[in-house]
Design a protein around this motif. Sequence first.
Motif, PDB file in Angstrom:
ATOM      1  N   PHE A   1       0.854  -0.934  -0.106  1.00 21.68           N
ATOM      2  CA  PHE A   1       0.082   0.041   0.063  1.00 21.68           C
ATOM      3  C   PHE A   1       0.823   1.337  -0.149  1.00 21.68           C
ATOM      4  CE2 PHE A   1      -2.056   3.180   2.879  1.00 21.68           C
ATOM      5  CZ  PHE A   1      -2.866   3.757   1.820  1.00 21.68           C
ATOM      6  N   LEU A   2       1.833   1.280   0.894  1.00 19.88           N
ATOM      7  CA  LEU A   2       2.676   2.221   1.102  1.00 19.88           C
ATOM      8  C   LEU A   2       4.114   2.621  -0.476  1.00 19.88           C
ATOM      9  CD1 LEU A   2       3.497   2.228   4.833  1.00 19.88           C
ATOM     10  CD2 LEU A   2       2.378   4.062   3.908  1.00 19.88           C
ATOM     11  N   ALA A   3       3.734   1.921  -1.019  1.00 17.65           N
ATOM     12  CA  ALA A   3       5.034   1.426  -2.304  1.00 17.65           C
ATOM     13  C   ALA A   3       4.091   1.636  -2.951  1.00 17.65           C
ATOM     14  CB  ALA A   3       5.306  -0.090  -2.029  1.00 17.65           C
ATOM     15  N   SER A   4       2.875   1.814  -3.013  1.00 15.47           N
ATOM     16  CA  SER A   4       1.749   2.381  -4.607  1.00 15.47           C
ATOM     17  C   SER A   4       1.238   3.438  -5.003  1.00 15.47           C
ATOM     18  CB  SER A   4       1.194   0.806  -4.518  1.00 15.47           C
ATOM     19  OG  SER A   4       0.173   1.237  -4.050  1.00 15.47           O
ATOM     20  N   SER A   5       0.664   3.220  -5.749  1.00  6.09           N
ATOM     21  CA  SER A   5       0.025   5.060  -5.816  1.00  6.09           C
ATOM     22  C   SER A   5      -1.444   5.058  -5.424  1.00  6.09           C
ATOM     23  CB  SER A   5      -0.408   4.893  -7.315  1.00  6.09           C
ATOM     24  OG  SER A   5      -0.952   4.261  -7.667  1.00  6.09           O
ATOM     25  N   ASP A   6      -1.942   3.518  -4.266  1.00  4.25           N
ATOM     26  CA  ASP A   6      -2.293   3.641  -3.265  1.00  4.25           C
ATOM     27  C   ASP A   6      -2.627   4.793  -2.303  1.00  4.25           C
ATOM     28  OD1 ASP A   6      -4.115   2.224  -5.108  1.00  4.25           O
ATOM     29  OD2 ASP A   6      -3.227   0.653  -3.758  1.00  4.25           O
ATOM     30  N   SER A   7      -1.357   5.089  -1.868  1.00  2.53           N
ATOM     31  CA  SER A   7      -0.645   6.181  -0.712  1.00  2.53           C
ATOM     32  C   SER A   7      -0.617   7.238  -1.554  1.00  2.53           C
ATOM     33  CB  SER A   7      -0.447   5.055   0.269  1.00  2.53           C
ATOM     34  OG  SER A   7       1.186   5.195  -0.772  1.00  2.53           O
ATOM     35  N   SER A   8      -0.648   7.713  -2.084  1.00  5.40           N
ATOM     36  CA  SER A   8      -0.635   8.917  -3.443  1.00  5.40           C
ATOM     37  C   SER A   8      -0.541  10.324  -2.687  1.00  5.40           C
ATOM     38  CB  SER A   8      -0.738   8.819  -4.560  1.00  5.40           C
ATOM     39  OG  SER A   8      -2.433   9.181  -4.971  1.00  5.40           O
ATOM     40  N   TYR A   9      -0.936  10.107  -1.708  1.00  5.23           N
ATOM     41  CA  TYR A   9      -2.018  11.272  -0.948  1.00  5.23           C
ATOM     42  C   TYR A   9      -0.898  11.196   0.739  1.00  5.23           C
ATOM     43  CZ  TYR A   9      -3.591  15.831   0.536  1.00  5.23           C
ATOM     44  OH  TYR A   9      -3.145  17.051   0.665  1.00  5.23           O
ATOM     45  N   ILE A  10      -0.479  10.141   1.357  1.00  8.39           N
ATOM     46  CA  ILE A  10       0.380   9.991   2.306  1.00  8.39           C
ATOM     47  C   ILE A  10       1.821   9.747   2.737  1.00  8.39           C
ATOM     48  CG2 ILE A  10       0.347   8.005   4.068  1.00  8.39           C
ATOM     49  CD1 ILE A  10      -1.898   6.476   3.197  1.00  8.39           C
ATOM     50  N   THR A  11       2.403  10.442   3.752  1.00  6.43           N
ATOM     51  CA  THR A  11       3.437  10.898   3.330  1.00  6.43           C
ATOM     52  C   THR A  11       4.171  11.434   5.325  1.00  6.43           C
ATOM     53  OG1 THR A  11       6.073  11.305   2.974  1.00  6.43           O
ATOM     54  CG2 THR A  11       4.162  12.862   3.515  1.00  6.43           C
ATOM     55  N   GLY A  12       5.450  10.595   5.593  1.00  6.79           N
ATOM     56  CA  GLY A  12       5.562  11.235   6.564  1.00  6.79           C
ATOM     57  C   GLY A  12       3.954  10.579   8.368  1.00  6.79           C
ATOM     58  N   ALA A  13       4.110   9.308   7.410  1.00 11.82           N
ATOM     59  CA  ALA A  13       2.858   8.497   8.454  1.00 11.82           C
ATOM     60  C   ALA A  13       3.357   7.574   9.306  1.00 11.82           C
ATOM     61  CB  ALA A  13       1.689   8.485   7.443  1.00 11.82           C
ATOM     62  N   ASP A  14       2.897   6.907  10.242  1.00 14.75           N
ATOM     63  CA  ASP A  14       3.224   5.830  11.222  1.00 14.75           C
ATOM     64  C   ASP A  14       1.958   5.378  10.808  1.00 14.75           C
ATOM     65  OD1 ASP A  14       4.399   3.924  12.545  1.00 14.75           O
ATOM     66  OD2 ASP A  14       3.729   4.910  14.388  1.00 14.75           O
ATOM     67  N   LEU A  15       1.924   3.909   9.696  1.00 11.70           N
ATOM     68  CA  LEU A  15       0.986   2.330   9.862  1.00 11.70           C
ATOM     69  C   LEU A  15       0.996   1.558  10.878  1.00 11.70           C
ATOM     70  CD1 LEU A  15      -1.491   1.914   8.611  1.00 11.70           C
ATOM     71  CD2 LEU A  15      -0.526   0.852   6.776  1.00 11.70           C
ATOM     72  N   CYS A  16       0.373   1.414  11.806  1.00 14.84           N
ATOM     73  CA  CYS A  16       0.390   0.769  13.040  1.00 14.84           C
ATOM     74  C   CYS A  16      -0.425  -0.619  12.415  1.00 14.84           C
ATOM     75  CB  CYS A  16      -0.165   1.066  14.270  1.00 14.84           C
ATOM     76  SG  CYS A  16       1.069   2.682  14.833  1.00 14.84           S
ATOM     77  N   VAL A  17       0.408  -1.800  12.626  1.00 14.61           N
ATOM     78  CA  VAL A  17      -0.525  -3.020  12.228  1.00 14.61           C
ATOM     79  C   VAL A  17      -0.020  -3.675  13.087  1.00 14.61           C
ATOM     80  CG1 VAL A  17      -0.800  -4.901  10.032  1.00 14.61           C
ATOM     81  CG2 VAL A  17       0.437  -2.796   9.582  1.00 14.61           C
ATOM     82  N   ASP A  18      -1.149  -4.005  13.870  1.00 20.98           N
ATOM     83  CA  ASP A  18      -1.108  -4.500  15.359  1.00 20.98           C
ATOM     84  C   ASP A  18      -1.558  -5.063  15.730  1.00 20.98           C
ATOM     85  OD1 ASP A  18      -2.701  -2.252  15.844  1.00 20.98           O
ATOM     86  OD2 ASP A  18      -1.418  -1.734  17.415  1.00 20.98           O
ATOM     87  N   GLY A  19      -2.872  -5.155  14.785  1.00 24.19           N
ATOM     88  CA  GLY A  19      -4.176  -6.133  15.572  1.00 24.19           C
ATOM     89  C   GLY A  19      -4.993  -5.433  16.806  1.00 24.19           C
ATOM     90  N   GLY A  20      -4.935  -3.870  16.701  1.00 17.50           N
ATOM     91  CA  GLY A  20      -5.532  -2.999  17.449  1.00 17.50           C
ATOM     92  C   GLY A  20      -4.732  -2.450  18.968  1.00 17.50           C
ATOM     93  N   LEU A  21      -3.534  -3.303  18.929  1.00 18.26           N
ATOM     94  CA  LEU A  21      -2.998  -3.100  19.673  1.00 18.26           C
ATOM     95  C   LEU A  21      -2.783  -1.418  20.615  1.00 18.26           C
ATOM     96  CD1 LEU A  21      -1.717  -4.146  22.354  1.00 18.26           C
ATOM     97  CD2 LEU A  21       0.556  -4.394  21.107  1.00 18.26           C
ATOM     98  N   THR A  22      -2.128  -1.196  20.100  1.00 21.58           N
ATOM     99  CA  THR A  22      -1.713   0.706  20.648  1.00 21.58           C
ATOM    100  C   THR A  22      -3.376   1.781  20.286  1.00 21.58           C
ATOM    101  OG1 THR A  22      -0.872   1.003  18.213  1.00 21.58           O
ATOM    102  CG2 THR A  22      -0.064   0.454  19.549  1.00 21.58           C
ATOM    103  N   GLN A  23      -4.571   0.862  20.170  1.00 21.63           N
ATOM    104  CA  GLN A  23      -5.133   1.502  19.176  1.00 21.63           C
ATOM    105  C   GLN A  23      -5.825   1.424  19.426  1.00 21.63           C
ATOM    106  OE1 GLN A  23      -4.405   3.758  16.173  1.00 21.63           O
ATOM    107  NE2 GLN A  23      -2.247   2.626  16.742  1.00 21.63           N
ATOM    108  N   VAL A  24      -6.813   0.577  21.088  1.00 19.38           N
ATOM    109  CA  VAL A  24      -7.832   0.575  21.880  1.00 19.38           C
ATOM    110  C   VAL A  24      -7.897   1.013  23.498  1.00 19.38           C
ATOM    111  CG1 VAL A  24      -8.986  -0.381  19.901  1.00 19.38           C
ATOM    112  CG2 VAL A  24      -7.687  -2.060  21.959  1.00 19.38           C
TER     113      VAL A  24
END
Length: 244
Positions: free
Chosen positions: A221-244
């Motif tokens: 996602f971050l490598a492709s044009s799907d994320s063309s308007y995303i930079t400087g972000a931190d994408l958490c892939v953590d099953g919700g561990l840090t989000q709830v």
Amino acid sequence: MGKLDGKVAVIIGGTSGMALETAKLFVEEGAYVFVTGRRQEKLDAAVAEIGHNVTGVQGDLAKMADLDRLFETVRDEKGHIDVLFVSAGSGHLGQFVHNVTEQVFHDTFVTNVKNVLFAVQKALPLFRDGGSIILNSSIAHRKALPGIGVYSASKAAVRSFARTWAMELKDRKIRVNAISPGPIDTPHTADAPQEWKDGMIAAVPMGRFGEPREIATAALFLASSDSSYITGADLCVDGGLTQV
């Protein structure tokens, strides 16, 4: 048509786990991939598993000469880079403030911080404008996890790099983002104490470890044009561990 058709990607540390799955997925999506590894036998096995559209470059990326050789190989074979995924990293459990050693501190920051910095620096002359740099951080920089403070601090530095470099490279339209995995089922975590594994599973809202492929799809996602308007972000892939 793949999401990375015609792209050239370099994956640092691509011989196992998350990075190997990312290399395989990038090739499936049309990229030509360069992967690195310190041990030739593991590198050869990874290249064989990826199957095609891949070059393996052996080297210890703490050595500037080996980094130079990696990017010389990329330049000679393909001439440019579109995507860089810096995934190599290491950490140690049981390293509390009262017993952490100088060697652990040194090794962790060399692998997780110094090597990231100079891999990106040495890749930049080959980068085409509009490319994507992805840094593998960790949710450890978001949580107070006793016994891995040095690792957590090193991954906080990686996350900070993504912010700063997003600004420094904006004129070239090179996007820089971080991925912060939660507990992922990799060879590294396979050897962790069962008590730690059980505790992590209990803390994850989805009730399980993630799979390496789930990091690979985030990297895609971050490598492709799907994320063309995303930079400087931190994408958490953590099953919700840090989000709830």
